[in-house]
Design an enzyme around this catalytic site. Structure first.
Site, mmCIF file in Angstrom:
data_model
loop_
_atom_site.group_PDB
_atom_site.id
_atom_site.type_symbol
_atom_site.label_atom_id
_atom_site.label_comp_id
_atom_site.label_asym_id
_atom_site.label_seq_id
_atom_site.Cartn_x
_atom_site.Cartn_y
_atom_site.Cartn_z
ATOM 1 N N GLU A 144 -12.647 -33.155 13.904
ATOM 2 C CA GLU A 144 -12.606 -33.866 12.633
ATOM 3 C C GLU A 144 -13.215 -35.457 13.185
ATOM 4 O OE1 GLU A 144 -12.103 -33.483 9.590
ATOM 5 O OE2 GLU A 144 -11.640 -31.480 9.800
ATOM 6 N N TYR A 179 -7.646 -39.619 5.723
ATOM 7 C CA TYR A 179 -8.507 -38.393 5.581
ATOM 8 C C TYR A 179 -8.160 -37.438 6.658
ATOM 9 C CZ TYR A 179 -11.693 -34.972 6.549
ATOM 10 O OH TYR A 179 -12.132 -33.563 6.863
ATOM 11 N N ASP A 207 -12.524 -37.106 0.943
ATOM 12 C CA ASP A 207 -13.491 -37.687 1.880
ATOM 13 C C ASP A 207 -14.907 -37.920 0.905
ATOM 14 O OD1 ASP A 207 -14.303 -35.241 1.196
ATOM 15 O OD2 ASP A 207 -15.250 -34.762 3.164
#
Length: 347
Positions: free
Chosen positions: A33, A116, A134
């Site tokens: 991520e 996020y 996102d």
DNA sequence: AAGACGGGGAG
DNA sequence: CTCCCAGTCTT
């Protein structure tokens, strides 16, 4: 069929086979991520593999030096991500006994993890019901539901976040989150989306109204005007020449120094510049560059240069806005920050 | 609320 | 060339 089921069905058929989709390990997911923030899958993928090879666990990551981490990060950009990761890895080892958190409320406290990423890691690793928002999600929701609130405003963020959480498929948040992002990435793309073969096009507001390429709305940041202020520092004993700003412009009624504003950044040797200086301060005036500062305002960028002046001739009767004041008096006068800072650094 | 941070790919 | 990418942090 519901929006959610359509997305998930599409995903199960069309998803790419990506390594971080085969795990629920929060450390591995965290790695992916962070790397994928503002970064395309194709660009991030090799870095993900390299990091996992070099640092199979969060304690391996924490044991590395920051230089080693940044070396592996080389070429990926946004290098603070690498530094934040290193700090976070060490914090996880120290405060979480080396077990990478899986809950949103723990994750959100870690460096480099924002809304996020906290939603993504918690949903993918523990199945927590948090909707990811996102760039992909903004686009898909804006188009499908016909939302024209600008995504880069506080109202827009709020509205999209609320909708995203209402839509979240709580029975499998991880699957749904993956689905909507993947859909945005390879089907509902920013440019030339594949609307004609899209299984959701029948109910898609943007497609039905032919406004696909106008959504999402993103407010263009106002073009800031560059201005160039050239200040002159004239001293006489303990007195210094200051100007009161009276014109209809920024910093009204504040004090700064004698100033020539130019159309572009000049050096002290520029002929026109020297000419106009000598015009005001006499032909023997010697100009010495002192410092440059970029001063940012809401709608303007002020490029400030300071020059000291020697051997000047100055007739104060011609310039009523200019006055000699003692340094003590100057201290009391209201001044723009850029002037205040200059004085602090030089007097 | 607005900027800074980055390199790369697509159109 | 511009836009935008599995955003976050700082001012």
């Amino acid at each position: 069929m519901t929006f959610q089921n359509e997305l998930i069905n599409w995903y199960l058929i069309n998803k790419r086979d990506l390594p971080w989709r085969h795990t629920k390990d929060s450390y591995t997911i965290w790695l992916s991520e962070i790397i994928l923030q503002q970064t395309r899958v194709e660009q991030g993928l090799p870095y993900f593999n390299t990091f996992l090879e070099n640092f199979p666990s969060v304690s391996d990551f924490a044991s590395a030096t920051e230089a080693q981490v940044l070396n592996l990060w080389q070429g990926l950009g946004y290098y603070s991500r690498g530094r934040n990761m290193h700090a976070t890895a060490q914090l996880v080892v120290n405060n979480y006994n080396g077990t990478f958190p899986t809950l949103h409320d723990d994750l959100i406290k870690l460096k480099g993890i924002g809304e996020y990423t906290a939603a993504a890691i918690s949903s993918f690793s523990s199945g927590e019901a948090r909707a990811v928002v996102d760039g992909n999600v903004f686009r898909v929701l804006a188009r499908y539901f016909g939302i024209n609130t600008a995504i880069n405003t506080p109202e827009g963020k709020k509205q999209f976040f609320k909708l995203a959480n209402e839509l979240l498929f709580r029975e499998d948040s991880a699957l749904y989150n993956q689905a909507i992002m993947e859909f945005g990435a390879i089907q509902c793309k920013p440019k030339s989306p594949k609307c004609s073969i899209c299984p959701l096009n029948i109910d898609c507001f943007a497609y039905r109204n032919n406004v696909v390429n106008q959504l999402p709305v993103k407010l263009a940041k106002a073009e800031k005007k560059n201005r160039y202020f050239n200040y002159f520092i004239l001293t006489e004993g303990d007195k210094i020449l200051v100007r009161e700003r009276k014109k209809r412009d920024i910093w009204q009624h504040l004090y700064d120094f004698p100033c020539i504003e130019t159309e572009m950044l000049l050096d002290g040797n520029d002929l026109d510049f020297v000419e106009s200086v000598k015009n005001i301060f006499g032909n023997n005036a010697e100009i010495t560059f002192v410092s440059y500062k970029k001063h940012l305002l809401t709608h303007q960028i002020i490029n400030v240069q300071f020059f000291s002046l020697k051997n000047y001739i100055f007739n104060s009767s011609k310039h009523e806005e200019l006055n000699w004041v003692s340094l003590n008096t100057l201290d009391e006068l209201p001044k723009p920050n850029v002037i205040r800072n200059f004085i602090e650094e030089n007097f």
